[in-house]
Design an enzyme around this catalytic site. Structure first.
Site, PDB file in Angstrom:
ATOM      1  N   HIS A  81       0.826  -1.208   0.000  1.00 48.92           N
ATOM      2  CA  HIS A  81       0.000   0.000   0.000  1.00 48.92           C
ATOM      3  C   HIS A  81       0.856   1.251   0.000  1.00 48.92           C
ATOM      4  O   HIS A  81       0.903   2.014   0.955  1.00 48.92           O
ATOM      5  CB  HIS A  81      -0.950  -0.008   1.206  1.00 48.92           C
ATOM      6  CG  HIS A  81      -2.078  -0.961   1.043  1.00 48.92           C
ATOM      7  ND1 HIS A  81      -2.169  -2.169   1.712  1.00 48.92           N
ATOM      8  CD2 HIS A  81      -3.184  -0.908   0.241  1.00 48.92           C
ATOM      9  CE1 HIS A  81      -3.265  -2.803   1.365  1.00 48.92           C
ATOM     10  NE2 HIS A  81      -3.911  -2.073   0.466  1.00 48.92           N
ATOM     11  N   HIS A 121      -6.376   7.273  -2.855  1.00 45.39           N
ATOM     12  CA  HIS A 121      -7.309   6.424  -2.101  1.00 45.39           C
ATOM     13  C   HIS A 121      -6.691   5.641  -0.948  1.00 45.39           C
ATOM     14  O   HIS A 121      -7.427   5.193  -0.066  1.00 45.39           O
ATOM     15  CB  HIS A 121      -8.024   5.454  -3.044  1.00 45.39           C
ATOM     16  CG  HIS A 121      -7.233   4.207  -3.320  1.00 45.39           C
ATOM     17  ND1 HIS A 121      -6.190   4.166  -4.205  1.00 45.39           N
ATOM     18  CD2 HIS A 121      -7.329   2.965  -2.790  1.00 45.39           C
ATOM     19  CE1 HIS A 121      -5.660   2.959  -4.214  1.00 45.39           C
ATOM     20  NE2 HIS A 121      -6.341   2.203  -3.365  1.00 45.39           N
TER      21      HIS A 121
HETATM   22  C1  EPV Z   1      -4.220 -10.022  -4.895  1.00 41.19           C
HETATM   23  C2  EPV Z   1      -4.976  -9.671  -3.643  1.00 41.19           C
HETATM   24  N1  EPV Z   1      -5.183 -10.618  -2.731  1.00 41.19           N
HETATM   25  C3  EPV Z   1      -5.865 -10.357  -1.584  1.00 41.19           C
HETATM   26  C4  EPV Z   1      -6.082 -11.380  -0.635  1.00 41.19           C
HETATM   27  C5  EPV Z   1      -6.820 -11.105   0.526  1.00 41.19           C
HETATM   28  C6  EPV Z   1      -7.317  -9.817   0.739  1.00 41.19           C
HETATM   29  C7  EPV Z   1      -8.121  -9.457   1.955  1.00 41.19           C
HETATM   30  O1  EPV Z   1      -8.315  -8.302   2.200  1.00 41.19           O
HETATM   31  N2  EPV Z   1      -8.630 -10.422   2.719  1.00 41.19           N
HETATM   32  C8  EPV Z   1      -9.485 -10.106   3.901  1.00 41.19           C
HETATM   33  C9  EPV Z   1      -8.837  -9.166   4.910  1.00 41.19           C
HETATM   34  C10 EPV Z   1      -9.671  -9.120   6.176  1.00 41.19           C
HETATM   35  C11 EPV Z   1      -7.427  -9.584   5.210  1.00 41.19           C
HETATM   36  C12 EPV Z   1      -7.085  -8.790  -0.165  1.00 41.19           C
HETATM   37  C13 EPV Z   1      -6.373  -9.048  -1.336  1.00 41.19           C
HETATM   38  N3  EPV Z   1      -6.150  -8.056  -2.288  1.00 41.19           N
HETATM   39  C14 EPV Z   1      -6.476  -6.737  -2.402  1.00 41.19           C
HETATM   40  C15 EPV Z   1      -7.218  -5.871  -1.476  1.00 41.19           C
HETATM   41  C16 EPV Z   1      -8.497  -5.436  -1.821  1.00 41.19           C
HETATM   42  C17 EPV Z   1      -9.195  -4.592  -0.941  1.00 41.19           C
HETATM   43  O2  EPV Z   1     -10.474  -4.129  -1.166  1.00 41.19           O
HETATM   44  C18 EPV Z   1     -11.172  -4.052  -2.411  1.00 41.19           C
HETATM   45  C19 EPV Z   1     -10.341  -3.428  -3.497  1.00 41.19           C
HETATM   46  C20 EPV Z   1     -12.415  -3.204  -2.143  1.00 41.19           C
HETATM   47  C21 EPV Z   1     -11.592  -5.450  -2.819  1.00 41.19           C
HETATM   48  C22 EPV Z   1      -8.636  -4.182   0.243  1.00 41.19           C
HETATM   49  C23 EPV Z   1      -7.357  -4.597   0.577  1.00 41.19           C
HETATM   50  C24 EPV Z   1      -6.651  -5.417  -0.288  1.00 41.19           C
HETATM   51 CL1  EPV Z   1      -5.049  -5.925   0.148  1.00 41.19          CL
HETATM   52  N4  EPV Z   1      -5.996  -6.264  -3.545  1.00 41.19           N
HETATM   53  N5  EPV Z   1      -5.376  -7.255  -4.202  1.00 41.19           N
HETATM   54  C25 EPV Z   1      -5.469  -8.372  -3.425  1.00 41.19           C
HETATM   55 MG    MG Z   2      -7.430   0.853   0.782  1.00 35.92          MG
END
Ligand code: EPV
Ligand code: MG
Length: 342
Positions: A81, A121
């Site tokens: 981030h 953001h």
């Molecule tokens: C490749 C990839 N893997 C991920 C695997 C798991 C998680 C995750 O948050 N799991 C649950 C929490 C409780 C730990 C997020 C992932 N992630 C995101 C992401 C997306 C987000 O929110 C939106 C954009 C609204 C969906 C917010 C933050 C993040 Cl880091 N962006 N890329 C990824």
């Molecule tokens: Mg964010």
């Protein structure tokens, strides 16, 4: 204030055009992460120029340069981030504008809000989740936890502080009506990047895509902006697998650091944040199935030109599932070979 040599560098060479930054900058498959952090700052200005927003909204170039550098300084350096993520999100907003004819769906003010909000953001992100803020009663949690979306409220507040700081107000020449509107748009867009809020919107976004987008429908406009910023936030998953894998590893580095901090405080972290227990390939298959695929499928319904992105996410999901099978077999055989010694 912003360090002068960066500022001079940004304003001196008359800002290179998008083509000079990279001839493929507006391509759906372009990887924004290949640019240097300085090139990203120049590229953001070039993208606004290419969308004719600098002239249309009478944005002062020196103020835009200062604004971009203040935003860049506003980001910390966690594995994921950070400024590079911020630029990649803003870049995808630009790519959608250039390839999906967004101006037939949204006003230019909305497109400007989306691109600027994309850059801002995650500003001042500490590499920890909203749950972490609440659990450890951080300053941000005390400030914002009563309304939820703790980090996202902070990102929006930081953005406002920069807009209101000396010589950074890129929207100063907007009418007072448009100024109020773009601030409200950026608030909604930044809050929509909260995973919890996003999950509440997906069903309505699906219904809107199935029934057909109605440009004059205010609810549809809100749902579309939220969808577009979420797709931009996840755009690394719609690129080649090596990019997705690289980004996933940055994310787990960040997650595992949080897990380490939670363990140090005597808290058991969630499996995906625990470097001892996490299964990255399995978690990625789940994340793509539950979060990324649904939004890119909706995007593909609204914009036929987005179909290749949807197919790329499908392909990446398939590759992760093959990686996961490989892991399972190896672990299975590993157990049996160890059994050999008993
Ligand atoms: C490749 C990839 N893997 C991920 C695997 C798991 C998680 C995750 O948050 N799991 C649950 C929490 C409780 C730990 C997020 C992932 N992630 C995101 C992401 C997306 C987000 O929110 C939106 C954009 C609204 C969906 C917010 C933050 C993040 Cl880091 N962006 N890329 C990824
Ligand atoms: Mg964010």
């Amino acid at each position: 204030h912003v360090c002068t040599e960066d500022y001079q560098q940004l304003t001196r060479n008359q800002n290179p055009s998008v083509k000079e930054i990279h001839p493929e900058l507006d391509s759906l498959s372009f990887l924004p992460r290949i640019l240097s952090e300085n090139e990203m700052a120049m590229a953001f200005i070039a993208m606004l120029e290419d969308m004719n927003f600098i002239s249309k909204f009478r944005i002062s170039k020196p103020k835009l340069a200062r604004f971009v550098l203040m935003v860049r300084k506003g980001y910390r350096d966690p594995p994921y981030h950070n400024w590079v993520h911020a630029f990649s999100v803003a870049h995808f907003c630009y790519v959608m504008y250039k390839n999906f004819g967004l101006s037939n769906y949204m006003d230019d003010l909305d497109c400007l809000a989306l691109t600027v909000a994309g850059l801002c953001h995650d500003i001042d992100h500490r590499g920890t989740t909203n749950a972490y803020q609440k659990h450890f009663k951080t300053v941000l949690a005390t400030l914002y936890s009563s309304e939820g979306s703790v980090m996202e409220r902070h990102h929006f507040n930081q953005t406002l502080c920069i807009l209101n700081s000396a010589d950074c107000n890129i929207f100063e020449n907007l009418s007072s009506e448009n100024y109020e509107r773009i601030v409200e748009l950026m608030r909604d867009i930044i809050l929509a990047t909260d995973l919890g809020l996003h999950l509440n919107l997906v069903k309505d976004q699906e219904k809107m895509a199935d029934s057909g987008f109605v440009k004059t429908n205010k609810k549809h406009q809100y749902l579309l902006r939220s969808l577009l910023i979420t797709c931009s936030d996840l755009s690394d998953q719609a690129k080649c697998f090596s990019n997705s894998k690289t980004v996933a590893n940055l994310i787990y580095n960040e997650f595992f650091s949080q897990g380490d901090m939670e363990k140090a405080q005597g808290i058991t972290p969630s499996v995906q944040m625990d470097r001892q227990r996490a299964n990255i390939s399995e978690d990625q298959v789940n994340f793509l199935d539950r979060i990324a695929l649904p939004v890119f499928r909706i995007l593909g319904k609204l914009f036929p030109a987005a179909k290749p992105l949807e197919e790329t996410v499908e392909r990446n999901r398939k590759i992760w599932s093959i990686v996961d099978e490989g892991w399972r077999e190896m672990k299975a055989t590993a157990n049996s070979s160890i059994d050999m010694f008993n």
